[in-house]
Design an enzyme around this catalytic site. Structure first.
Site, PDB file in Angstrom:
ATOM      1  N   ASP A 184      -6.631 -36.208 -18.621  1.00  0.00           N
ATOM      2  CA  ASP A 184      -6.326 -37.306 -19.546  1.00  0.00           C
ATOM      3  C   ASP A 184      -4.817 -37.577 -19.581  1.00  0.00           C
ATOM      4  OD1 ASP A 184      -8.989 -37.365 -20.223  1.00  0.00           O
ATOM      5  OD2 ASP A 184      -8.723 -36.011 -21.936  1.00  0.00           O
TER       6      ASP A 184
HETATM    7  N1  URA Z   1     -11.265 -32.034 -20.501  1.00  0.00           N
HETATM    8  C1  URA Z   1     -10.698 -32.944 -21.315  1.00  0.00           C
HETATM    9  O1  URA Z   1     -11.168 -33.187 -22.404  1.00  0.00           O
HETATM   10  N2  URA Z   1      -9.600 -33.572 -20.873  1.00  0.00           N
HETATM   11  C2  URA Z   1      -9.018 -33.348 -19.676  1.00  0.00           C
HETATM   12  O2  URA Z   1      -8.011 -33.956 -19.352  1.00  0.00           O
HETATM   13  C3  URA Z   1      -9.641 -32.393 -18.850  1.00  0.00           C
HETATM   14  C4  URA Z   1     -10.758 -31.754 -19.277  1.00  0.00           C
END
Ligand code: URA
Length: 242
Positions: free
Chosen positions: A102
């Site tokens: 993310d």
């Molecule tokens: N899980 C998440 O919630 N976000 C990420 O960036 C990676 C795994």
């Protein structure tokens, strides 16, 4: 294995559509044999030729990046935000990230131009362990950790067994640092898992990807993977096959 027209487009022969046209016209050979089937898949070992001229394949490259927050995990962004590819050196190969972290998640991200390798690592059948460290709201206890380990329902489906460890609990700030190792790669999985047990994630970092750790890589730093590291990831993926 990747589709012939995709490999041709990647190698700069022509667009994917034009490559399909070349295939349909019987101008493309794989290992000396004319192929006209659009579903043909090739590996790095196959020799592709167009009108008898061998197509030079891109040299495969593999990078490990310690992704900072505020950078998106894609090749380009219509809003003009910085992408993970912008953090790497300018190279002739067209690289892209394997999976996503993310915008606000930091840590280990692999980038490559090797589609076969990327498909292998991302395929749900090949389950590579990924370890995350999350700072979550509230004091998370062992019982809740067990729940996460056994599986919680997110988006209507239970998560596969995971491994967790409570690293520290801050009773003043009411936060907990938790390590969680999962092998699935569902969308925003870690955040949704903690959300499911009422401990929203405040910060998230991916510490390891399979056999790779960040080591001394600082935020925003990257390094090339060594051939043995690439081979080890391939081995891990294949040995985890369900
Ligand atoms: N899980 C998440 O919630 N976000 C990420 O960036 C990676 C795994």
């Amino acid at each position: 294995m990747e589709r012939l027209q995709k490999v041709m487009a990647h190698a700069g022969v022509a667009s994917r559509r034009k490559s399909e046209q070349l295939i349909a016209e019987g101008r493309v050979t794989v290992n000396g044999e004319i192929v006209t089937d659009m579903g043909t898949k090739v590996s790095r070992q196959d020799t592709i030729a167009v009108d008898g001229i061998v197509v030079e394949r891109e040299h495969p490259v593999y990078f490990l990046l310690n992704k900072p927050r505020g950078v998106i995990s894609s090749v380009s962004d219509e809003k003009g935000r910085k992408t993970v590819v912008d953090l790497l050196p300018e190279i002739p190969q067209r690289i892209y990230p394997i999976g996503r972290l993310d915008y606000d998640t930091t840590g280990a991200l692999i980038l490559t131009n090797d589609g076969e390798f990327a498909n292998l690592l991302m395929h749900p059948r090949f389950e590579i362990d990924k370890t995350y460290v999350a700072k979550v709201k509230g004091i998370l206890n062992k019982q809740t950790l067990r729940q996460l380990e056994k599986g919680v329902v997110i988006d209507g489906k239970r998560t596969a067994p995971a491994k967790g460890r409570i690293l520290s609990q801050d009773y003043k700030k009411e936060t907990t640092m938790v390590e969680l190792t999962i092998h699935e790669g569902r969308n925003q999985q870690v955040k949704k898992m903690f959300e499911a047990v009422k401990h929203p994630v405040m910060k998230l970092k991916r510490e390891t990807y399979g056999s790779l750790t960040l080591g001394g890589l600082q935020s925003g730093e990257w390094r090339e993977l060594k051939p043995f590291e690439v081979n080890e990831l391939i081995r891990l993926a294949k040995s985890s096959q369900k």
